[in-house]
Design an enzyme around this catalytic site. Structure first.
Site, mmCIF file in Angstrom:
data_model
loop_
_atom_site.group_PDB
_atom_site.id
_atom_site.type_symbol
_atom_site.label_atom_id
_atom_site.label_comp_id
_atom_site.label_asym_id
_atom_site.label_seq_id
_atom_site.Cartn_x
_atom_site.Cartn_y
_atom_site.Cartn_z
ATOM 1 C CG HIS A 266 46.044 40.210 32.076
ATOM 2 N ND1 HIS A 266 46.749 39.196 32.071
ATOM 3 C CD2 HIS A 266 44.503 40.470 32.552
ATOM 4 C CE1 HIS A 266 46.525 39.759 34.408
ATOM 5 N NE2 HIS A 266 45.067 40.467 34.232
ATOM 6 C CB SER B 130 44.310 44.071 34.811
ATOM 7 O OG SER B 130 43.857 43.116 35.369
#
Length: 211
Positions: A191, A137
């Protein structure tokens, strides 16, 4: 005619197989590696994930490989599947635009190591914590940020009720905030590091392309 579940399953598998067959080679190899790691992790005694994830306190000169391996590791099959849905289309597009060798060099080079080192510095150096991260991710957010910057050059705003409202480049930040709410166990800092590198890469590219 009523739908036949077996026929629908076969059709879905055929479409999935056809899609994978048409993927460029780097994207296809990355998928195979991730699936192989997930399968191998099920074997007794194989601690691949703890060997390859990014754990700040374990990062030193002899374990710098962790700054490259962590995107290939996932918590479980569900985590892997969700990441596939978000990352593979973006990775496919990037490879088709830039080529296999450049993709290989970037994703197993700065696109993995730079977010990893930023994460380690903040997590261990500034926060005094040691939360391991893993999963592709971080590539997804990096690619999403770069796509948003590129799109922003042609479509600066999303139009709501006929008025320019939301700057295009901010959409990945909204996605990050949504991910925090929907999946509270995910690494917001990891992230965010991916987002930052994606923004910086595209900003530098635009600056270097100016006459």
């Amino acid at each position: 005619m009523p739908s036949n579940p077996t026929h629908m399953l076969k059709l879905g598998l055929q479409r999935t197989t056809s899609y994978i067959d048409h993927l460029p080679i780097f994207t296809k190899v990355v998928i195979c590696i991730m699936v192989a790691i997930e399968a191998a992790a099920l074997l007794p005694g194989w601690k691949l994930k703890s060997w390859g994830w990014l754990e700040p306190d374990l990062v030193n000169f002899s374990t710098l490989y962790r700054t490259n391996t962590y995107p290939l590791m996932h918590i479980d099959v569900f985590h892997l599947t969700i990441n596939f849905l978000g990352v593979v289309p973006l990775l496919e597009r990037f490879e088709k635009e830039h080529g296999t060798l450049i993709s290989l060099a970037l994703f197993f080079g700065p696109f993995s190591t730079v977010p990893a080192l930023i994460y380690v510095v903040i997590e261990r150096g500034l926060l005094g914590a040691n939360t391991p991260i893993l999963g592709s991710s971080i590539w997804g957010f990096l690619l999403y940020a770069s796509e948003a910057i590129r799109e922003n050059a042609t479509v600066p705003y999303f139009i709501i009720w006929g008025q320019p409202t939301i700057p295009t480049w901010t959409v990945p930040i909204a996605a990050l905030l949504l991910a925090i709410v929907v999946t509270p166990g995910s690494s917001a800092l990891g992230h965010a590091c991916g987002l930052a590198v994606g923004y910086l890469c595209m900003h530098s590219l635009f600056l270097s392309s100016r006459p």
